[in-house]
Every structure is written in C-alpha cells, then in structure tokens.
Design an enzyme around this catalytic site. Sequence first.
Site, PDB file in Angstrom:
ATOM      1  N   ASP A 276      60.323  28.666  44.881  1.00 28.41           N
ATOM      2  CA  ASP A 276      60.517  27.404  45.590  1.00 28.41           C
ATOM      3  C   ASP A 276      59.809  27.409  46.940  1.00 28.41           C
ATOM      4  O   ASP A 276      59.979  28.334  47.748  1.00 28.41           O
ATOM      5  CB  ASP A 276      62.006  27.141  45.808  1.00 28.41           C
ATOM      6  CG  ASP A 276      62.739  26.852  44.509  1.00 28.41           C
ATOM      7  OD1 ASP A 276      62.107  26.946  43.443  1.00 28.41           O
ATOM      8  OD2 ASP A 276      63.942  26.539  44.559  1.00 28.41           O
TER       9      ASP A 276
ATOM     10  N   ASP B 209      57.793  34.510  45.626  1.00 28.36           N
ATOM     11  CA  ASP B 209      58.916  33.584  45.610  1.00 28.36           C
ATOM     12  C   ASP B 209      58.445  32.325  44.871  1.00 28.36           C
ATOM     13  O   ASP B 209      57.237  32.105  44.708  1.00 28.36           O
ATOM     14  CB  ASP B 209      59.318  33.270  47.051  1.00 28.36           C
ATOM     15  CG  ASP B 209      60.368  32.195  47.143  1.00 28.36           C
ATOM     16  OD1 ASP B 209      61.328  32.234  46.353  1.00 28.36           O
ATOM     17  OD2 ASP B 209      60.225  31.303  47.993  1.00 28.36           O
TER      18      ASP B 209
END
Length: 408
Positions: free
Chosen positions: A197, A195
């Site tokens: 963020d 991922d």
Amino acid sequence: MTLANPAPATLLVTVTGRDRPGVSARLLSTLSVFPVTLVDLEQVVIGGRLVLGALLSADDRSAPGVRAGRMFDEVRAAVEKTVVDIGMEVDFATGGERVGSASGNTKLDVTILADPLRPGALSAITSCIARAGANIDRIERLAGYPVTALLLTLSGADIERLRTGLALEAVTQSIDVAVQPSGLHRRSKHLVVMDVDSTLIQGEVIELLAEHAGCAEEVARVTEEAMRGELDFEESLRRRVALLKGLDAGALEEVRGQLVLTPGARTLVRTLKRLGYECALVSGGFTQLTDSLVERLGIDYSAANTLEIVDGKLTGGLVGPIIDRKGKAIALERFAAEAGVPLSQTVAIGDGANDLDMLQLAGLGVAFNAKPVVRAKADTSVSVPYLDSIVFLLGISREDVEAADLDG
C-alpha cells in the site's frame, strides 16, 4: 655539480574531440610500442564529445632512471601525431609519485536522484563531500529518464559522517542521495522486498474496502494515525477491519479491479527479475488482494494478513498471524533464508512506520515517498514518484533497464 631533474613517474594523456569509432584503438596502438604500463583508463562521451584519459607509468626494467623522462617525451610526440591525424586534441600532465594500489582506501558509492538536477544542487552536494574529506574519483550518469541519476565513486570518507551530512543537504536541495559501500556485492544476487500500500500500489487497500462498506472517513483517520506512528499497527488494523464487518465478499473482486500500480512498479519488477534478482511483497494488507499482485507481476515471495469470511461476508476479524511492523521484518528474514541471500544483500522498500523494522534490518532500507519519521531512520529516501528509480540505487543504469527489456 648540477643534479639531473628526477624523471616523472607517470604521464596522463587526455584526448578530447568529436566521438568517432576507433579513437581508443588508435591511441592504444600508438602506446603499444613503448615500455609503459597502463595504470588507469577512463572514457566518457557527453553530447557527442569524447574525453579519453590514459594514465601511464614507465616500466622500470626497460626505462630506468632518467631514461623514463626521455621515453615519455617520445610518447608525447607519437601521441600528438596520432591525435592530429584523427582530428582530435590532446593534453599531457606528468606526476612525480608512482601510483600504487588503493586497496586499503575505502570506496563509497553516492547515488543522486533528481527531477530536474540543477547545477546548484550538485554544487552543494560536492561541497559537502569535500567538507567530509572525501575525494570524487569518478562521476557516471546512470539515467536521464524518468529522473536524472548520477553515480559518484568516492575515496577517503567515513560513511556515517558522509551519510549524515549528505542527508541534511539532500533535504535542503530537494533531491535524493544514497551512500553505500562500493564493491561487487552491488552487482551480486539481491532480494528486493516491497511494501504494497502506497509503495507498490497507489493508495491504501483498506480505504478502498471502506468506501464499499460506507466507513471511509473513519478508516482513513485511523490509517493516518498508524502511518504517523501514533498508534500501534495491530490495534489500528483490528479497529479498521472491525469497521468492515458485514461487507459482501464480492467487494474484494471489485477492489482488485481498482488497484493501480505506482508509476514504474511494473518496470522495476520486470527489470529485477530479468537481471536475476528475486522479489517479495510484504503487506499489512490482505492476501485476498495481494495474491492477485503476486500472480500479475511474477513475485517470488509474499506475506500479508487474511480477512475472515463467513457465508460470503466479512466478519470484521482476521485469521492467522498478524503481519505488523515486527512481522514484516520476520518475513524479510524468512524470504532471505529461502532465497539463499544474506541480509546484507537485501533491499527493503516502504513508506510507513510499520515498515521501519524491515527497513533497518535490510542491507539497504529505502523510504519511498515516506512519512518524515520513516525518512529520518531509513538508509536513504526516494521522493520522486517513480518506483523504478530504485534500480539506480543498485548501480543499474537506464541502459541496463532497456537491455533487459530487449533480452526479455
């Protein structure tokens, strides 16, 4: 009639003392003249002190019956002389059962991450392992920096029972513990999907954009609801993007300059790439920003959403398919197929509820400084702030990291 004592089947030779070159060579040279089989050999150096253990069994063809006992006596005498000559100490232990193959015995690897690692925490973990009916066959230190990482190799445990018990104990002790099957697959080719963020980078990209658009508080509130799993991700994404309507596209360039990598992110990707792994990014953020990270870090695959821009302004809409919770899992499957890596050898790393499908699909799902709902459902969690600590879960040591840097 007096029966002779049965000959011992094995002899454990343990040599200890100040480490120096040639100790193992001298010991093995001494043993080479005897009809013995080397069943196991282990050596470790801690603080300049060496512990070298050799487990021997008698060669039945050369030393049948009671002759094995007399032969082991000769081994003791010869080893004692050698060890005294090199200024070391030695201890002997005999066993009455011949050591056989452990091929039918399930092996598990337990990785412990802590900063710092306290004796009490390790005592609690080892007690939990004992209660699960497992035996610790080996303990190896993988790293002392940026965290302390230990690898425990176990036998005789049920993986699900052990995972459940250790997960609870890890929370109590404020450390991270991962349980995985042992085997060559841990050293084979992997695909690591991250991922972006609050995982690869610090903070949320959309919140940086919102600051430029003057709607930071509203966007942050919706983001938090989504990360807690209280709001459908696609709905929350569209609501937040709509708040950016009218923002000058030039703000994207400014935000690119504001992106801050999580500590250890660059080391993680660099190490994995140099060791032959492939890396991917999958983000609920935006290609206009993730593409720069792909180029900057040399990422192999990526998927993210795309902001719609018309006449140099954000329209408040998106173009193309949405990368949401389901979309992230689909992207992982696609990347694995393109890389030729089975899903069992994929690693997914994320922090939010929209990462859950991806984490559960991967061979190893890692919740990185994640929300409680994510930690509860992932295979393991990492709560230290260093992204490169993930390499220790793959059996990669700090020495491997440094060697990869030298090779690069």
